[in-house]
Design a protein around this motif. Structure first.
Motif, PDB file in Angstrom:
ATOM      1  N   UNK A  18      52.062 -49.360  17.510  1.00  0.00           N
ATOM      2  CA  UNK A  18      51.084 -48.446  18.094  1.00  0.00           C
ATOM      3  C   UNK A  18      50.481 -49.052  19.360  1.00  0.00           C
ATOM      4  N   UNK A  19      50.158 -50.317  19.336  1.00  0.00           N
ATOM      5  CA  UNK A  19      49.580 -50.984  20.513  1.00  0.00           C
ATOM      6  C   UNK A  19      50.558 -50.976  21.683  1.00  0.00           C
ATOM      7  N   UNK A  20      51.822 -51.227  21.412  1.00  0.00           N
ATOM      8  CA  UNK A  20      52.824 -51.229  22.490  1.00  0.00           C
ATOM      9  C   UNK A  20      53.027 -49.835  23.060  1.00  0.00           C
ATOM     10  N   UNK A  21      53.086 -48.833  22.188  1.00  0.00           N
ATOM     11  CA  UNK A  21      53.233 -47.460  22.675  1.00  0.00           C
ATOM     12  C   UNK A  21      52.010 -47.050  23.489  1.00  0.00           C
ATOM     13  N   UNK A  22      50.816 -47.409  23.007  1.00  0.00           N
ATOM     14  CA  UNK A  22      49.585 -47.098  23.748  1.00  0.00           C
ATOM     15  C   UNK A  22      49.616 -47.733  25.137  1.00  0.00           C
ATOM     16  N   UNK A  23      50.026 -48.990  25.213  1.00  0.00           N
ATOM     17  CA  UNK A  23      50.081 -49.688  26.506  1.00  0.00           C
ATOM     18  C   UNK A  23      51.065 -48.996  27.456  1.00  0.00           C
ATOM     19  N   UNK A  24      52.201 -48.585  26.936  1.00  0.00           N
ATOM     20  CA  UNK A  24      53.180 -47.880  27.775  1.00  0.00           C
ATOM     21  C   UNK A  24      52.607 -46.568  28.302  1.00  0.00           C
ATOM     22  N   UNK A  25      52.016 -45.773  27.405  1.00  0.00           N
ATOM     23  CA  UNK A  25      51.445 -44.485  27.806  1.00  0.00           C
ATOM     24  C   UNK A  25      50.339 -44.694  28.833  1.00  0.00           C
ATOM     25  N   UNK A  26      49.460 -45.656  28.577  1.00  0.00           N
ATOM     26  CA  UNK A  26      48.348 -45.908  29.493  1.00  0.00           C
ATOM     27  C   UNK A  26      48.806 -46.407  30.851  1.00  0.00           C
ATOM     28  N   UNK A  27      49.985 -47.021  30.907  1.00  0.00           N
ATOM     29  CA  UNK A  27      50.502 -47.495  32.191  1.00  0.00           C
ATOM     30  C   UNK A  27      51.245 -46.397  32.954  1.00  0.00           C
ATOM     31  N   UNK A  47      55.290 -39.227   8.593  1.00  0.00           N
ATOM     32  CA  UNK A  47      54.487 -38.182   9.237  1.00  0.00           C
ATOM     33  C   UNK A  47      53.188 -38.724   9.834  1.00  0.00           C
ATOM     34  N   UNK A  48      52.544 -39.639   9.140  1.00  0.00           N
ATOM     35  CA  UNK A  48      51.276 -40.187   9.646  1.00  0.00           C
ATOM     36  C   UNK A  48      51.495 -40.978  10.934  1.00  0.00           C
ATOM     37  N   UNK A  49      52.527 -41.802  10.977  1.00  0.00           N
ATOM     38  CA  UNK A  49      52.783 -42.589  12.179  1.00  0.00           C
ATOM     39  C   UNK A  49      53.240 -41.684  13.329  1.00  0.00           C
ATOM     40  N   UNK A  50      54.004 -40.649  13.023  1.00  0.00           N
ATOM     41  CA  UNK A  50      54.413 -39.701  14.060  1.00  0.00           C
ATOM     42  C   UNK A  50      53.195 -38.989  14.650  1.00  0.00           C
ATOM     43  N   UNK A  51      52.242 -38.627  13.802  1.00  0.00           N
ATOM     44  CA  UNK A  51      51.015 -37.991  14.287  1.00  0.00           C
ATOM     45  C   UNK A  51      50.219 -38.949  15.157  1.00  0.00           C
ATOM     46  N   UNK A  52      50.185 -40.222  14.791  1.00  0.00           N
ATOM     47  CA  UNK A  52      49.503 -41.223  15.606  1.00  0.00           C
ATOM     48  C   UNK A  52      50.156 -41.330  16.977  1.00  0.00           C
ATOM     49  N   UNK A  53      51.479 -41.340  17.016  1.00  0.00           N
ATOM     50  CA  UNK A  53      52.204 -41.399  18.294  1.00  0.00           C
ATOM     51  C   UNK A  53      51.825 -40.206  19.171  1.00  0.00           C
ATOM     52  N   UNK A  54      51.812 -39.019  18.568  1.00  0.00           N
ATOM     53  CA  UNK A  54      51.463 -37.815  19.317  1.00  0.00           C
ATOM     54  C   UNK A  54      50.039 -37.889  19.853  1.00  0.00           C
ATOM     55  N   UNK A  55      49.116 -38.416  19.041  1.00  0.00           N
ATOM     56  CA  UNK A  55      47.729 -38.565  19.481  1.00  0.00           C
ATOM     57  C   UNK A  55      47.616 -39.524  20.663  1.00  0.00           C
ATOM     58  N   UNK A  56      48.502 -40.502  20.731  1.00  0.00           N
ATOM     59  CA  UNK A  56      48.501 -41.459  21.840  1.00  0.00           C
ATOM     60  C   UNK A  56      48.995 -40.838  23.143  1.00  0.00           C
ATOM     61  N   UNK A  57      49.645 -39.687  23.023  1.00  0.00           N
ATOM     62  CA  UNK A  57      50.243 -39.070  24.197  1.00  0.00           C
ATOM     63  C   UNK A  57      51.745 -39.294  24.272  1.00  0.00           C
ATOM     64  N   UNK A  58      52.314 -39.740  23.157  1.00  0.00           N
ATOM     65  CA  UNK A  58      53.763 -39.927  23.055  1.00  0.00           C
ATOM     66  C   UNK A  58      54.285 -38.847  22.114  1.00  0.00           C
ATOM     67  N   UNK A  59      54.707 -37.704  22.654  1.00  0.00           N
ATOM     68  CA  UNK A  59      55.144 -36.630  21.775  1.00  0.00           C
ATOM     69  C   UNK A  59      56.255 -37.098  20.844  1.00  0.00           C
ATOM     70  N   UNK A  60      56.127 -36.700  19.578  1.00  0.00           N
ATOM     71  CA  UNK A  60      57.106 -37.068  18.557  1.00  0.00           C
ATOM     72  C   UNK A  60      57.708 -35.786  18.011  1.00  0.00           C
ATOM     73  N   UNK A  61      59.027 -35.691  18.023  1.00  0.00           N
ATOM     74  CA  UNK A  61      59.659 -34.471  17.563  1.00  0.00           C
ATOM     75  C   UNK A  61      61.024 -34.744  16.965  1.00  0.00           C
ATOM     76  N   UNK A  62      61.454 -33.808  16.127  1.00  0.00           N
ATOM     77  CA  UNK A  62      62.792 -33.841  15.544  1.00  0.00           C
ATOM     78  C   UNK A  62      63.482 -32.539  15.938  1.00  0.00           C
ATOM     79  N   UNK A  63      64.717 -32.646  16.342  1.00  0.00           N
ATOM     80  CA  UNK A  63      65.463 -31.449  16.712  1.00  0.00           C
ATOM     81  C   UNK A  63      66.954 -31.710  16.572  1.00  0.00           C
TER      82      UNK A  63
END
Length: 94
Positions: A18-27, A47-63
């Motif tokens: 989560x910290x690494x993804x946050x740093x990437x998004x913030x940069x 599902x919980x971690x995917x929701x956290x990613x989405x909240x960080x601004x890293x959209x998480x999806x399955x298709x």
């Protein structure tokens, strides 16, 4: 752009991920999380971690592979992935 392909079922340190993804998004990096599908095509992920990613601004999806290019283009344009997913049969987290 950083594309993480994962089921997000982490045996390791989720807080580091989560910290690494946050740093990437913030940069300013466009981070997209492509969630896993089971053998029968059903989304299979933490599902919980995917929701956290989405909240960080890293959209998480399955298709499906057929929908992936258009959904990725939506994310790259920084449009609402959840809205796109809802109208195109994909699953968005968050």
């Amino acid at each position: 752009m950083f594309l993480l392909i994962s089921d997000l079922i982490e045996d390791g340190d989720q807080s580091s991920l989560v910290a690494r993804l946050r740093a990437l998004v913030e940069s300013g990096v466009c981070v997209v999380v492509l969630l896993a599908l089971s053998d029968d095509g059903t989304p299979a992920y933490d599902h919980a971690l995917a929701a956290t990613c989405a909240e960080l601004g890293a959209p998480a999806f399955a298709c499906t592979p057929d929908a992936f290019p258009e959904l990725l283009a939506t994310a790259l344009r920084r449009e609402d992935v959840g809205r796109w997913a809802a109208t195109h049969g994909a699953t968005a987290a968050g």
